[in-house]
Write a protein that holds these residues in place. Structure first.
Motif, mmCIF file in Angstrom:
data_model
loop_
_atom_site.group_PDB
_atom_site.id
_atom_site.type_symbol
_atom_site.label_atom_id
_atom_site.label_comp_id
_atom_site.label_asym_id
_atom_site.label_seq_id
_atom_site.Cartn_x
_atom_site.Cartn_y
_atom_site.Cartn_z
ATOM 1 N N GLU A 143 6.471 9.608 16.599
ATOM 2 C CA GLU A 143 5.663 10.027 17.743
ATOM 3 C C GLU A 143 4.369 9.219 17.879
ATOM 4 O O GLU A 143 3.995 8.815 18.984
ATOM 5 N N THR A 195 0.417 10.203 6.891
ATOM 6 C CA THR A 195 -0.848 9.753 7.466
ATOM 7 C C THR A 195 -0.651 8.877 8.715
ATOM 8 O O THR A 195 0.426 8.324 8.943
ATOM 9 N N GLY A 205 3.143 8.558 1.152
ATOM 10 C CA GLY A 205 4.407 8.348 0.435
ATOM 11 C C GLY A 205 5.623 8.972 1.116
ATOM 12 O O GLY A 205 6.734 8.901 0.582
ATOM 13 N N GLN A 206 5.452 9.533 2.304
ATOM 14 C CA GLN A 206 6.551 10.271 2.938
ATOM 15 C C GLN A 206 7.637 9.365 3.523
ATOM 16 O O GLN A 206 8.755 9.804 3.762
ATOM 17 N N PRO A 210 0.834 -1.204 0.000
ATOM 18 C CA PRO A 210 0.000 0.000 0.000
ATOM 19 C C PRO A 210 0.872 1.258 0.000
ATOM 20 O O PRO A 210 1.997 1.233 0.507
ATOM 21 N N ALA A 268 0.268 5.468 1.041
ATOM 22 C CA ALA A 268 -0.664 6.502 1.522
ATOM 23 C C ALA A 268 -0.055 7.862 1.181
ATOM 24 O O ALA A 268 -0.114 8.307 0.037
ATOM 25 N N LEU A 302 7.569 5.749 2.294
ATOM 26 C CA LEU A 302 7.764 4.721 1.263
ATOM 27 C C LEU A 302 8.549 5.242 0.061
ATOM 28 O O LEU A 302 9.443 4.543 -0.449
HETATM 29 C C1 LIG Z 1 12.553 14.177 6.256
HETATM 30 C C2 LIG Z 1 11.485 13.383 7.014
HETATM 31 C C3 LIG Z 1 11.339 13.611 8.368
HETATM 32 C C4 LIG Z 1 10.373 12.883 9.070
HETATM 33 N N1 LIG Z 1 10.258 13.130 10.414
HETATM 34 C C5 LIG Z 1 9.321 12.441 11.103
HETATM 35 C C6 LIG Z 1 9.160 12.652 12.506
HETATM 36 O O1 LIG Z 1 9.830 13.476 13.129
HETATM 37 N N2 LIG Z 1 8.222 11.904 13.146
HETATM 38 C C7 LIG Z 1 7.444 10.976 12.483
HETATM 39 O O2 LIG Z 1 6.608 10.336 13.123
HETATM 40 N N3 LIG Z 1 7.571 10.775 11.169
HETATM 41 C C8 LIG Z 1 8.475 11.480 10.470
HETATM 42 N N4 LIG Z 1 8.608 11.252 9.121
HETATM 43 C C9 LIG Z 1 7.769 10.201 8.499
HETATM 44 C C10 LIG Z 1 6.419 10.779 8.079
HETATM 45 O O3 LIG Z 1 5.672 11.151 9.223
HETATM 46 C C11 LIG Z 1 5.612 9.751 7.264
HETATM 47 O O4 LIG Z 1 4.579 10.444 6.711
HETATM 48 C C12 LIG Z 1 4.978 8.600 7.958
HETATM 49 O O5 LIG Z 1 5.909 7.874 8.691
HETATM 50 C C13 LIG Z 1 4.351 7.616 6.951
HETATM 51 O O6 LIG Z 1 3.127 8.077 6.512
HETATM 52 P P1 LIG Z 1 2.758 8.071 4.957
HETATM 53 O O7 LIG Z 1 1.277 8.255 4.888
HETATM 54 O O8 LIG Z 1 3.603 9.009 4.228
HETATM 55 O O9 LIG Z 1 3.085 6.536 4.576
HETATM 56 P P2 LIG Z 1 3.738 5.934 3.247
HETATM 57 O O10 LIG Z 1 5.106 6.486 3.061
HETATM 58 O O11 LIG Z 1 2.794 6.028 2.129
HETATM 59 O O12 LIG Z 1 3.831 4.403 3.699
HETATM 60 C C14 LIG Z 1 4.696 4.018 4.750
HETATM 61 C C15 LIG Z 1 4.515 2.508 4.988
HETATM 62 O O13 LIG Z 1 3.213 2.250 5.485
HETATM 63 C C16 LIG Z 1 2.491 1.370 4.614
HETATM 64 N N5 LIG Z 1 1.112 1.862 4.680
HETATM 65 C C17 LIG Z 1 0.669 3.136 4.449
HETATM 66 N N6 LIG Z 1 -0.632 3.240 4.771
HETATM 67 C C18 LIG Z 1 -1.033 2.006 5.188
HETATM 68 C C19 LIG Z 1 -2.254 1.484 5.677
HETATM 69 N N7 LIG Z 1 -3.362 2.245 5.847
HETATM 70 N N8 LIG Z 1 -2.306 0.174 6.023
HETATM 71 C C20 LIG Z 1 -1.207 -0.618 5.897
HETATM 72 N N9 LIG Z 1 -0.019 -0.170 5.458
HETATM 73 C C21 LIG Z 1 0.078 1.131 5.128
HETATM 74 C C22 LIG Z 1 3.197 1.454 3.275
HETATM 75 O O14 LIG Z 1 3.043 0.265 2.548
HETATM 76 C C23 LIG Z 1 4.638 1.660 3.719
HETATM 77 O O15 LIG Z 1 5.199 0.438 4.078
HETATM 78 C C24 LIG Z 1 9.547 11.956 8.395
HETATM 79 C C25 LIG Z 1 9.685 11.748 7.008
HETATM 80 C C26 LIG Z 1 10.654 12.452 6.323
HETATM 81 C C27 LIG Z 1 10.784 12.223 4.849
#
Ligand SMILES: Cc1cc2nc3c(=O)[nH]c(=O)nc-3n(C[C@H](O)[C@H](O)[C@H](O)COP(=O)(O)OP(=O)(O)OC[C@H]3O[C@@H](n4cnc5c(N)ncnc54)[C@H](O)[C@@H]3O)c2cc1C
Length: 288
Positions: free
Chosen positions: A123, A110, A33-34, A29, A31, A36
């Motif tokens: 967090e 997300t 993308g931050q 999946p 979501a 993945l």
């Molecule tokens: C420079 C940088 C700094 C960051 N700093 C922090 C921070 O300080 N604290 C923090 O908490 N995060 C931090 N992050 C991470 C950020 O918060 C991400 O958004 C979060 O960890 C993942 O959310 P996403 O929706 O982008 O997931 P995605 O990148 O889309 O997916 C992440 C993973 O989750 C899976 N996935 C996504 N949604 C689902 C679902 N509903 N069910 C099952 N699997 C799923 C995907 O397959 C993948 O394996 C940082 C990221 C970056 C790039």
């Protein structure tokens, strides 16, 4: 670097999304993308199919009722920040999310992605474990619920099966008089924390702490509670003497890893300091 080649699908129903994951062993999946997309760009993973959750209905709501707070899997950090109800319905969650990453990332990242990614320094997993939250999941065998404490199994690993999608996070009801503190330390604003402490406790009629919960992030392989410190605080007045004992207990309770950012001794001292700061903050933080 460019990501490896992958197929892409954006299903419109949960059933369709689950079927795609189940029918394609290399599917994953996506979501916000931050997490993945950087992983793909670094070629640390090479999924054959990305199942985009963006069109799935009904996963983007924040619900506040007598049972507590429910966050749909597609709720973004900025949605939590902007929801003024949460400053009283769950001030610990609201305070913790303010520390997540930078504005651009908070605009897309997300709840479901953060839980599934399971970064030990993130967090939200820490808040989920500290608060006895439950995680709603759907897969080919139907729906199931896991306690956050059993969901996270290690760094970047969870109990989630390849065909499963997280649907929501359920945080139990937050009493208005509850005391709380959230403290973390990162090398730069928006970076992942070297360590963080989330805590809350209620008070009995004599003002003594009861039901203390203390969760740690960043200085461990997965978020977990500091049960020895909780036991020490239970039934005691949170004064200077208790706080000093709690910081010593916290330092003794943790076995942090060393990496290029900090050695184990530094992280242990940091955890103790953050426990002290969070307890002192809790003296002022009640309800909202
Ligand atoms: C420079 C940088 C700094 C960051 N700093 C922090 C921070 O300080 N604290 C923090 O908490 N995060 C931090 N992050 C991470 C950020 O918060 C991400 O958004 C979060 O960890 C993942 O959310 P996403 O929706 O982008 O997931 P995605 O990148 O889309 O997916 C992440 C993973 O989750 C899976 N996935 C996504 N949604 C689902 C679902 N509903 N069910 C099952 N699997 C799923 C995907 O397959 C993948 O394996 C940082 C990221 C970056 C790039």
């Amino acid at each position: 670097m460019k990501p490896p080649r992958f197929e892409y699908s954006a299903p419109e129903t949960l059933d369709e999304a689950v079927a795609l994951l189940a029918g394609n062993p290399g599917a994953r999946p996506i979501a916000g993308g931050q997490s993945l997309i950087p992983i793909l760009a670094l070629r640390l993973a090479a999924p054959t199919l990305l199942v985009d959750l963006r069109q799935l209905p009904g996963l983007a709501a924040i619900t506040v009722d007598t049972a507590g707070v429910r966050l749909g899997a597609k709720v973004r950090w900025c949605d939590i920040e902007d929801d003024r109800r949460l400053t009283s319905a769950h001030p610990l969650l609201h305070a913790a999310v303010a520390h997540v990453a930078h504005y651009q990332i908070r605009n897309r990242g997300t709840v479901g992605g953060s839980l599934a990614h399971a970064d030990p320094a993130a967090e939200l997993p820490g808040i989920a474990v500290t608060c006895d939250a439950e995680i709603g999941i759907v897969g080919t065998t139907g729906q199931r619920t896991l306690r956050a404490a059993e969901f996270f199994t290690g760094p970047l690993t969870t109990e989630l099966r390849p065909d499963e999608i997280i649907t929501e996070l359920r945080l139990p009801c937050w009493p208005a008089a509850r005391r709380w503190g959230f403290e973390e330390f990162a090398l730069r604003q928006g970076d992942f924390a070297l360590a963080g402490i989330a805590l809350f406790y209620d008070e009995d009629a004599q003002g003594r702490a009861c039901n203390p919960h203390i969760g740690m992030i960043g200085a461990c392989g997965r978020p977990h509670r500091l049960e020895a410190v909780e036991a020490l605080l239970d039934g005691r007045t949170i004064d200077d003497q208790t706080i000093a004992a709690a910081t010593r207990a916290a330092a003794a309770a943790v076995d942090p890893p060393a990496d290029l950012h900090a050695d184990a001794k530094y992280r242990r001292a940091l955890v103790a300091t953050l426990v002290e700061r969070a307890l002192r903050a809790a003296a002022h933080n009640r309800g909202a």
